[in-house]
Scaffold this active site. Structure first.
Site, short mmCIF file in Angstrom:
data_model
loop_
_atom_site.label_atom_id
_atom_site.label_comp_id
_atom_site.label_asym_id
_atom_site.label_seq_id
_atom_site.Cartn_x
_atom_site.Cartn_y
_atom_site.Cartn_z
N HIS A 292 -1.50 29.90 2.08
CA HIS A 292 -1.26 29.41 3.45
C HIS A 292 -2.17 30.18 4.40
CE1 HIS A 292 0.69 27.99 7.05
NE2 HIS A 292 0.97 29.24 7.41
N GLU B 40 1.60 34.98 9.40
CA GLU B 40 2.83 34.20 9.42
C GLU B 40 2.62 32.90 10.20
OE1 GLU B 40 5.97 36.55 10.96
OE2 GLU B 40 5.90 38.03 9.33
N GLY C 286 2.76 30.26 12.91
CA GLY C 286 2.92 30.37 14.35
C GLY C 286 2.20 31.54 14.97
N LYS D 223 -3.26 31.06 13.94
CA LYS D 223 -4.43 30.86 13.07
C LYS D 223 -5.19 29.59 13.43
CE LYS D 223 -1.97 30.92 9.28
NZ LYS D 223 -0.65 31.13 9.89
N SER D 224 -4.46 28.49 13.59
CA SER D 224 -5.11 27.21 13.88
C SER D 224 -5.75 27.21 15.27
CB SER D 224 -4.10 26.06 13.76
OG SER D 224 -3.61 25.96 12.43
N ASP E 62 -4.13 25.32 7.17
CA ASP E 62 -2.78 25.30 6.60
C ASP E 62 -2.77 25.65 5.11
OD1 ASP E 62 0.06 24.94 6.94
OD2 ASP E 62 -0.16 23.18 5.69
N GLU F 134 -3.39 21.36 12.69
CA GLU F 134 -2.11 21.22 13.39
C GLU F 134 -2.07 22.21 14.53
OE1 GLU F 134 2.66 22.11 12.89
OE2 GLU F 134 1.32 22.36 11.17
N ARG G 176 -8.96 52.66 13.90
CA ARG G 176 -9.75 52.73 15.12
C ARG G 176 -11.24 52.90 14.84
NH1 ARG G 176 -6.75 54.89 19.46
NH2 ARG G 176 -8.71 54.73 20.64
#
Length: 317
Positions: free
Chosen positions: A142, A158, A160, A163-164, A181, A206, A247
């Site tokens: 995913h 995760e 939401g 990523k899209s 996706d 999406e 860093r």
């Protein structure tokens, strides 16, 4: 290693432009499951020990020249014994004339018989390259796969996390989308992973609040790509105030996918951070590292901190 994948003979014939001389049924019904191929010189000589009947068999000028030195009866016998092993397919190269007995034996044992105009070595390379991709071990992850400045970047995180949305911003900035996706990852060699999208969702994205969009139709053909090598994995996660993030970039983190180590970064997300620009810089920096340059190492050398113990707390600055 057993490979639980297959490719149809029809696809091989189409992609490599092979002539069908004989096939007992539909080419679609013939499944190839071995990435290895064989030139049956030993088998035509009568040695069948260790013969792998799942391999595609290539017969070129050398094999036919060997057969022609025998009488017609002996040659027919050798060809019959070879086809009796029932290999998945026999391919004649260089557009050579096919002995009549080969066609007879192919029909007798139900072995597909094909022919190509390519030279044996050149055809072997093309065929092996195709089989390595089609039969490669694979997993589906995913995530989102994009090409940024020629680097294949796999975005994980995760549902939401953004990523899209980041992928859309990258595409708007001139980069290319490979998969959203679901990313199908194939191990095509001991060092290379190639990612693609399942065909039924290819080029679709999406966006929450907007819905499904077709990147190819909205942004054009230059915004998409079918496959891309995976050069880096970037893990996106919400900013955690209690977590210490890298860093300096001296630690070369890696993630293992299908037994191959891939460079990895973790990028924390919080309001105000432009993820698209950060990923662009990460892609360029990863390319520089592959070419032997590390900016963090150069800085530490200029500060005289390489080679000795250093207790500087960089998080305090």
């Amino acid at each position: 290693m057993n490979i639980p994948f297959s490719v149809t003979l029809a696809k091989i014939v189409k992609e490599l432009n092979i002539e069908t001389i004989y096939c007992p049924g539909e080419l679609e019904q013939v499944k190839i499951v071995s990435v290895d191929i064989n030139r049956p010189g030993l088998q035509l000589g009568g040695f069948f020990e260790y013969f792998d009947s799942a391999r595609i068999q290539l017969i070129g000028k050398s094999e036919l020249a060997y057969l022609e030195q025998f009488s017609e009866e002996e040659m027919d016998g050798k060809i019959d014994k070879f086809f009796a092993q029932k290999p998945p397919v026999v391919i004649i190269t260089r557009d050579l004339e096919i002995p009549e007995q080969m066609l007879v034996s192919a029909k007798k044992y139900g072995v597909p018989l094909l022919r190509t105009a390519d030279a044996t070595s050149a055809f072997s390379s093309s065929l092996v390259a195709m089989l390595n991709v089609e039969l490669a071990p694979r997993i589906t992850r995913h995530g989102v796969l994009v090409e940024v400045y020629g680097e294949g970047i796999l975005l994980l995180g995760e549902s939401g996390v953004g990523k899209s949305e980041t992928a859309v911003e990258l595409v708007k900035r001139g980069h290319r989308l490979i998969a959203d996706d679901a990313v199908e990852i194939r191990r095509v060699s001991n060092k290379t992973l190639v990612g693609s999208s399942p065909e039924n969702i290819r080029h679709f994205l999406e966006l929450r609040g907007v819905g499904i969009i077709n990147a190819r139709r909205i942004f054009g053909m230059g915004a998409i790509k079918v496959t891309e090598k995976i050069d880096m994995v970037i893990q996106l996660e919400p900013w955690d105030p209690g977590k210490v993030y890298d860093r300096m970039g001296m630690d070369n983190e890696k993630i293992e996918i299908l037994g191959i180590q891939v460079p990895s970064l973790t990028i924390p997300i919080k309001p105000g951070r432009n993820l698209a620009i950060i990923i662009e810089v990460a892609a360029m920096n990863n390319r520089q590292k592959k070419m032997g340059y590390n900016a963090a190492q150069e800085l530490l050398e200029k500060l005289g901190m390489i080679g000795g113990e250093d207790n500087t707390d960089w998080d305090a600055y």
